[in-house]
Design a protein around this motif. Structure first.
Motif, PDB file in Angstrom:
ATOM      1  N   LEU A 116       0.840  -1.191   0.000  1.00 23.68           N
ATOM      2  CA  LEU A 116       0.000   0.000   0.000  1.00 23.68           C
ATOM      3  C   LEU A 116       0.877   1.244   0.000  1.00 23.68           C
ATOM      4  O   LEU A 116       1.908   1.280   0.680  1.00 23.68           O
ATOM      5  N   LEU A 133      -0.532  -1.680  -4.963  1.00 25.88           N
ATOM      6  CA  LEU A 133      -1.965  -1.736  -5.230  1.00 25.88           C
ATOM      7  C   LEU A 133      -2.476  -0.377  -5.706  1.00 25.88           C
ATOM      8  O   LEU A 133      -1.977   0.672  -5.296  1.00 25.88           O
ATOM      9  N   GLN A 134      -3.489  -0.407  -6.561  1.00 28.26           N
ATOM     10  CA  GLN A 134      -4.057   0.844  -7.064  1.00 28.26           C
ATOM     11  C   GLN A 134      -4.784   1.604  -5.962  1.00 28.26           C
ATOM     12  O   GLN A 134      -4.804   2.837  -5.964  1.00 28.26           O
ATOM     13  N   HIS A 135      -5.364   0.879  -5.041  1.00 21.68           N
ATOM     14  CA  HIS A 135      -6.068   1.552  -3.942  1.00 21.68           C
ATOM     15  C   HIS A 135      -5.053   2.264  -3.047  1.00 21.68           C
ATOM     16  O   HIS A 135      -4.101   1.650  -2.545  1.00 21.68           O
ATOM     17  N   ARG A 136      -5.270   3.569  -2.846  1.00 22.61           N
ATOM     18  CA  ARG A 136      -4.361   4.361  -2.006  1.00 22.61           C
ATOM     19  C   ARG A 136      -5.129   4.901  -0.802  1.00 22.61           C
ATOM     20  O   ARG A 136      -5.978   5.802  -0.965  1.00 22.61           O
ATOM     21  N   PRO A 137      -4.865   4.362   0.367  1.00 23.16           N
ATOM     22  CA  PRO A 137      -5.524   4.898   1.572  1.00 23.16           C
ATOM     23  C   PRO A 137      -5.198   6.377   1.737  1.00 23.16           C
ATOM     24  O   PRO A 137      -4.129   6.846   1.327  1.00 23.16           O
ATOM     25  N   GLU A 138      -6.098   7.099   2.364  1.00 21.31           N
ATOM     26  CA  GLU A 138      -5.891   8.532   2.528  1.00 21.31           C
ATOM     27  C   GLU A 138      -4.740   8.839   3.471  1.00 21.31           C
ATOM     28  O   GLU A 138      -3.979   9.777   3.240  1.00 21.31           O
ATOM     29  N   ASP A 142      -4.793   4.848   8.084  1.00 21.79           N
ATOM     30  CA  ASP A 142      -5.742   3.993   7.361  1.00 21.79           C
ATOM     31  C   ASP A 142      -5.022   2.780   6.763  1.00 21.79           C
ATOM     32  O   ASP A 142      -5.552   1.660   6.764  1.00 21.79           O
ATOM     33  N   LEU A 146      -5.398  -1.540   7.188  1.00 21.07           N
ATOM     34  CA  LEU A 146      -5.508  -2.509   6.092  1.00 21.07           C
ATOM     35  C   LEU A 146      -4.410  -3.569   6.172  1.00 21.07           C
ATOM     36  O   LEU A 146      -4.632  -4.722   5.805  1.00 21.07           O
TER      37      LEU A 146
END
Length: 251
Positions: A116, A133-138, A142, A146
């Motif tokens: 991440l 991963l493409q999902h980037r926590p703020e 956060d 994960l």
């Protein structure tokens, strides 16, 4: 009689110091309070992305932040920088993860692991480790949640791993990863208060003066003469008139 050095003249107002998560300005704050008890120092917590902006807006007088990340995210305007310390980069993993068997990780160890990269990432990567991963926590906080859920791993400066410590997570140093530099940034031209704080960071003593002229270097002959004079004054070496006085005493 020797006149003691004058105390530095400090504008009697407040000094506002921003600091980012994981930074540890405590020792300099204590020194400030000891040296300038009449000048309050206000600590202003902020994110790395906001530290340079606060300087540009004049909301703070200086910032302990991550370099060069903070300067990449916003322009503080004309400024000065002092490097304070450098942090090891670590990988945060679940406590039962197989990577915890190693005391130190290498890029080859994590090349197939999911990672991440939060939006407030404190590191400057040329190539992040593993599979990003493409999902980037703020936020890093956060991302930690994960990691605990088993979604992926996270690379952060060691102080952030400590800040977000959880019993179900551990971290291991990542060899060859970019490190995080923590530095002091303040606007140019330098105010009197910022100059005093920068002096504390650099180790300037309370008796030193910014306006003192450097003393000229003495020659070897002058040093030897001064050393002999000091020893004579302490009674360790007979003075120049010792021989004459002794001879007069024997007559």
């Amino acid at each position: 009689m020797t006149t003691p050095p004058a105390e530095p003249i400090v504008d009697q107002r407040r000094f506002r110091l921003a600091y980012v998560p994981g930074a540890t300005p405590g020792k300099w704050v204590r020194r400030w309070q000891e040296r300038f008890p009449d000048v309050p120092l206000d600590l202003v917590p902020c994110e790395v992305a906001d530290s340079a902006r606060l300087l540009a807006e004049g909301a703070v007088d200086a910032a302990v932040t991550r370099i060069p990340r903070a300067l990449d995210l916003a322009d503080p305007g004309p400024h000065h920088v002092i490097d304070l310390y450098e942090e090891t980069t670590v990988v945060v993993v679940p406590k039962d993860h197989y990577l915890t068997a190693a005391e130190e990780l290498h890029p080859d160890d994590v090349v197939e692991e999911n990672f991440l990269v939060p939006l407030d990432d404190a590191l400057t990567w040329s190539s992040p480790p593993g599979i990003v991963l493409q999902h980037r926590p703020e936020t890093t906080s956060d991302a930690i949640e994960l990691v605990a859920a088993g979604m992926a791993l996270l690379a952060v400066p060691q102080s952030l791993a400590r800040l977000h410590h959880r019993r179900d997570l551990v971290y291991r140093p990542l060899a060859g990863a970019p490190t995080s530099r923590v530095g002091l940034v303040w606007p140019s031209p330098t105010s009197d208060l910022a100059d005093e704080f920068a002096g504390l960071v650099r180790g300037r003593s309370a008796n030193s003066s910014r306006g003192q002229e450097p003393q000229p270097k003495r020659t070897a002959k002058e040093k030897a003469a001064a050393k002999r004079a000091n020893r004579e004054a302490a009674g360790k070496v007979p003075g120049r008139n010792y021989g004459k006085s002794a001879r007069r005493g024997r007559r």
